[in-house]
Design a protein around this motif. Sequence first.
Motif, PDB file in Angstrom:
ATOM      1  N   ILE A  30       0.823  -1.201   0.000  1.00  0.00           N
ATOM      2  CA  ILE A  30       0.000   0.000   0.000  1.00  0.00           C
ATOM      3  C   ILE A  30       0.861   1.256   0.000  1.00  0.00           C
ATOM      4  N   SER A  31       0.582   2.145  -0.934  1.00  0.00           N
ATOM      5  CA  SER A  31       1.264   3.439  -0.988  1.00  0.00           C
ATOM      6  C   SER A  31       0.240   4.518  -0.684  1.00  0.00           C
ATOM      7  N   GLY A  32       0.614   5.762  -0.854  1.00  0.00           N
ATOM      8  CA  GLY A  32      -0.328   6.846  -0.627  1.00  0.00           C
ATOM      9  C   GLY A  32      -1.022   7.293  -1.888  1.00  0.00           C
ATOM     10  N   GLY A  33      -0.874   6.526  -2.970  1.00  0.00           N
ATOM     11  CA  GLY A  33      -1.453   6.919  -4.252  1.00  0.00           C
ATOM     12  C   GLY A  33      -2.896   6.485  -4.415  1.00  0.00           C
ATOM     13  N   ILE A  34      -3.395   6.605  -5.628  1.00  0.00           N
ATOM     14  CA  ILE A  34      -4.796   6.286  -5.921  1.00  0.00           C
ATOM     15  C   ILE A  34      -4.998   4.786  -6.121  1.00  0.00           C
ATOM     16  N   ASP A  35      -4.002   4.115  -6.713  1.00  0.00           N
ATOM     17  CA  ASP A  35      -4.210   2.760  -7.216  1.00  0.00           C
ATOM     18  C   ASP A  35      -4.250   1.679  -6.136  1.00  0.00           C
TER      19      ASP A  35
ATOM     20  N   PRO B 127      -4.994   1.534  -2.826  1.00  0.00           N
ATOM     21  CA  PRO B 127      -6.216   1.338  -2.024  1.00  0.00           C
ATOM     22  C   PRO B 127      -7.352   0.724  -2.843  1.00  0.00           C
ATOM     23  N   VAL B 128      -7.429   1.076  -4.129  1.00  0.00           N
ATOM     24  CA  VAL B 128      -8.444   0.483  -5.000  1.00  0.00           C
ATOM     25  C   VAL B 128      -8.179  -1.012  -5.166  1.00  0.00           C
ATOM     26  N   ALA B 129      -6.909  -1.383  -5.369  1.00  0.00           N
ATOM     27  CA  ALA B 129      -6.556  -2.800  -5.490  1.00  0.00           C
ATOM     28  C   ALA B 129      -6.901  -3.556  -4.215  1.00  0.00           C
ATOM     29  N   ALA B 130      -6.630  -2.945  -3.059  1.00  0.00           N
ATOM     30  CA  ALA B 130      -6.956  -3.577  -1.778  1.00  0.00           C
ATOM     31  C   ALA B 130      -8.457  -3.817  -1.665  1.00  0.00           C
ATOM     32  N   TYR B 131      -9.250  -2.807  -2.002  1.00  0.00           N
ATOM     33  CA  TYR B 131     -10.708  -2.920  -1.954  1.00  0.00           C
ATOM     34  C   TYR B 131     -11.200  -4.027  -2.879  1.00  0.00           C
ATOM     35  N   MET B 132     -10.663  -4.054  -4.106  1.00  0.00           N
ATOM     36  CA  MET B 132     -11.155  -5.006  -5.101  1.00  0.00           C
ATOM     37  C   MET B 132     -10.855  -6.455  -4.711  1.00  0.00           C
ATOM     38  N   MET B 133      -9.711  -6.708  -4.087  1.00  0.00           N
ATOM     39  CA  MET B 133      -9.404  -8.073  -3.669  1.00  0.00           C
ATOM     40  C   MET B 133     -10.124  -8.437  -2.378  1.00  0.00           C
ATOM     41  N   ALA B 134     -10.331  -7.462  -1.490  1.00  0.00           N
ATOM     42  CA  ALA B 134     -11.139  -7.726  -0.301  1.00  0.00           C
ATOM     43  C   ALA B 134     -12.560  -8.106  -0.706  1.00  0.00           C
ATOM     44  N   LYS B 135     -13.044  -7.509  -1.778  1.00  0.00           N
ATOM     45  CA  LYS B 135     -14.385  -7.819  -2.276  1.00  0.00           C
ATOM     46  C   LYS B 135     -14.496  -9.268  -2.732  1.00  0.00           C
ATOM     47  N   ARG B 136     -13.390  -9.877  -3.089  1.00  0.00           N
ATOM     48  CA  ARG B 136     -13.399 -11.292  -3.474  1.00  0.00           C
ATOM     49  C   ARG B 136     -13.099 -12.209  -2.291  1.00  0.00           C
ATOM     50  N   GLY B 137     -13.236 -11.697  -1.081  1.00  0.00           N
ATOM     51  CA  GLY B 137     -13.129 -12.540   0.104  1.00  0.00           C
ATOM     52  C   GLY B 137     -11.764 -12.603   0.739  1.00  0.00           C
TER      53      GLY B 137
ATOM     54  N   ALA C  14     -12.589   6.272 -10.730  1.00  0.00           N
ATOM     55  CA  ALA C  14     -14.020   6.080 -10.480  1.00  0.00           C
ATOM     56  C   ALA C  14     -14.256   5.184  -9.273  1.00  0.00           C
ATOM     57  N   VAL C  15     -13.464   4.111  -9.147  1.00  0.00           N
ATOM     58  CA  VAL C  15     -13.597   3.222  -7.982  1.00  0.00           C
ATOM     59  C   VAL C  15     -13.141   3.944  -6.710  1.00  0.00           C
ATOM     60  N   SER C  16     -12.055   4.711  -6.808  1.00  0.00           N
ATOM     61  CA  SER C  16     -11.549   5.420  -5.622  1.00  0.00           C
ATOM     62  C   SER C  16     -12.565   6.439  -5.104  1.00  0.00           C
ATOM     63  N   ARG C  17     -13.305   7.062  -6.019  1.00  0.00           N
ATOM     64  CA  ARG C  17     -14.359   7.987  -5.582  1.00  0.00           C
ATOM     65  C   ARG C  17     -15.501   7.224  -4.917  1.00  0.00           C
TER      66      ARG C  17
ATOM     67  N   ILE D  76     -15.344   4.511  -3.181  1.00  0.00           N
ATOM     68  CA  ILE D  76     -14.991   4.042  -1.838  1.00  0.00           C
ATOM     69  C   ILE D  76     -14.416   5.152  -0.963  1.00  0.00           C
ATOM     70  N   ASP D  77     -14.462   6.382  -1.478  1.00  0.00           N
ATOM     71  CA  ASP D  77     -14.094   7.584  -0.714  1.00  0.00           C
ATOM     72  C   ASP D  77     -12.611   7.648  -0.351  1.00  0.00           C
ATOM     73  N   THR D  78     -11.752   7.131  -1.233  1.00  0.00           N
ATOM     74  CA  THR D  78     -10.310   7.254  -0.990  1.00  0.00           C
ATOM     75  C   THR D  78      -9.654   8.316  -1.874  1.00  0.00           C
ATOM     76  N   PHE D  79     -10.337   8.787  -2.889  1.00  0.00           N
ATOM     77  CA  PHE D  79      -9.704   9.660  -3.873  1.00  0.00           C
ATOM     78  C   PHE D  79      -9.169  10.943  -3.251  1.00  0.00           C
ATOM     79  N   GLU D  80      -9.987  11.645  -2.488  1.00  0.00           N
ATOM     80  CA  GLU D  80      -9.579  12.935  -1.931  1.00  0.00           C
ATOM     81  C   GLU D  80      -8.399  12.787  -0.977  1.00  0.00           C
ATOM     82  N   THR D  81      -8.337  11.673  -0.272  1.00  0.00           N
ATOM     83  CA  THR D  81      -7.184  11.414   0.604  1.00  0.00           C
ATOM     84  C   THR D  81      -5.951  11.088  -0.226  1.00  0.00           C
ATOM     85  N   SER D  82      -6.111  10.299  -1.278  1.00  0.00           N
ATOM     86  CA  SER D  82      -4.980   9.881  -2.117  1.00  0.00           C
ATOM     87  C   SER D  82      -4.283  11.052  -2.787  1.00  0.00           C
ATOM     88  N   ILE D  83      -5.023  12.101  -3.127  1.00  0.00           N
ATOM     89  CA  ILE D  83      -4.413  13.217  -3.859  1.00  0.00           C
ATOM     90  C   ILE D  83      -3.830  14.283  -2.933  1.00  0.00           C
TER      91      ILE D  83
END
Length: 392
Positions: A184-189, A191-201, A326-329, A331-338
Amino acid sequence: MKEIILVKNGELVLKGLNRSSFEDVLIKNMRRHLEDLGEFAFTKSQSTIMVEAPDTADLDEAEERLSKVFGIAAYSRAAVCDKDMQSIVKTAREYLKGQLEAVSTFKVEAKRSDKSFPLKSPEICRELGGALLKSFNHLKVDVHNPDVTVTAEIRDSHAFVRGNSIKGAGGMPTGTSGRACVMISGGIDSPVAAYMMAKRGIELVAVHFASPPYTSELAEMKVMELLKKVSAYCGTITTYVVPFTEIQEAIRDCCPQEYFTLVMRRIMMQITNMIAENQNCRAIITGESLGQVASQTIYALQCTDSVAKFPVFRPCIGMDKDEIIAVSRKIDTFETSIQPYEDCCTVFTPRHPRTRPKLSDVEEAQAKIDGLEKMINDAANGAKRRFIKAAQ
């Protein structure tokens, strides 16, 4: 009037003989999300889980939290009533009055699990629909695209009346697909990857690399805030903050500049391997998107993967930046990431990085760092562990 929440569990119905164990995990996750709101009761019935709240619970807050639980395909508030048509009609009029007054079309559906109920489903629909048309003169029936679908469910002990279902978070219950480390970095990508894999269990273990004084405490706080936002969906995330300054300075001093980023990514992967093994993880997750930057070409990814001991999941690999944003928005991570606090990936960035590196050349560049194995071990062993949980 007693009110409950009905949860539909989506693709779990396809799990055959294992379905019950998946549902048990889903209930455990729902209970964890709601634990500070009171003692909720959960009852499994076919493809539905009935969630009963204590009298003092805030159902609006409970509904909001359940909307983020992976494994829930849809949910709806419902009113409980007696199993007779008079009670069902009366409850539907009162409970759905606000919804029906605000729309122009509706239809009625009935689900009759209790086959001893004297009316069949089409008869329930006709009687309830006729009663609602009399009570709400402005309404018209639209069986194809109604504004509100009124559903009456006849169960073993009670009947339920509800309006439209709300789409849930979907996916699989967190923890049913094993554990994986997300870099995990402080960028946009990422956190989105983390969310997407958590969604798969996947149950997440996060690994973040910090390089003070080149990276600030604010940059680390930013990453923790991003993880809190992801944990609102998947629960507590065990997080390791790896001290990376010594290694980055060694890369700067010993390696050709064009290979700085590639060598850094390989060493990050080696450290993540060690943490993953220690945490009983079975995969590594990154936020890389093919061709987005020089270190994410197919040639560069091959150089990184050559040191990976576990499968590397890259859920963003085929997405462009707009799709990831679009995914980052969502899940509400976009504004923090930027926020303008740079992470260690931007430290000592080469002016002209290699986009088509040869693995042998990258390995040769990395071999120039004396004492690297000890530095890697020290960094992995010196990682600070935290437990990140969303603020409720």
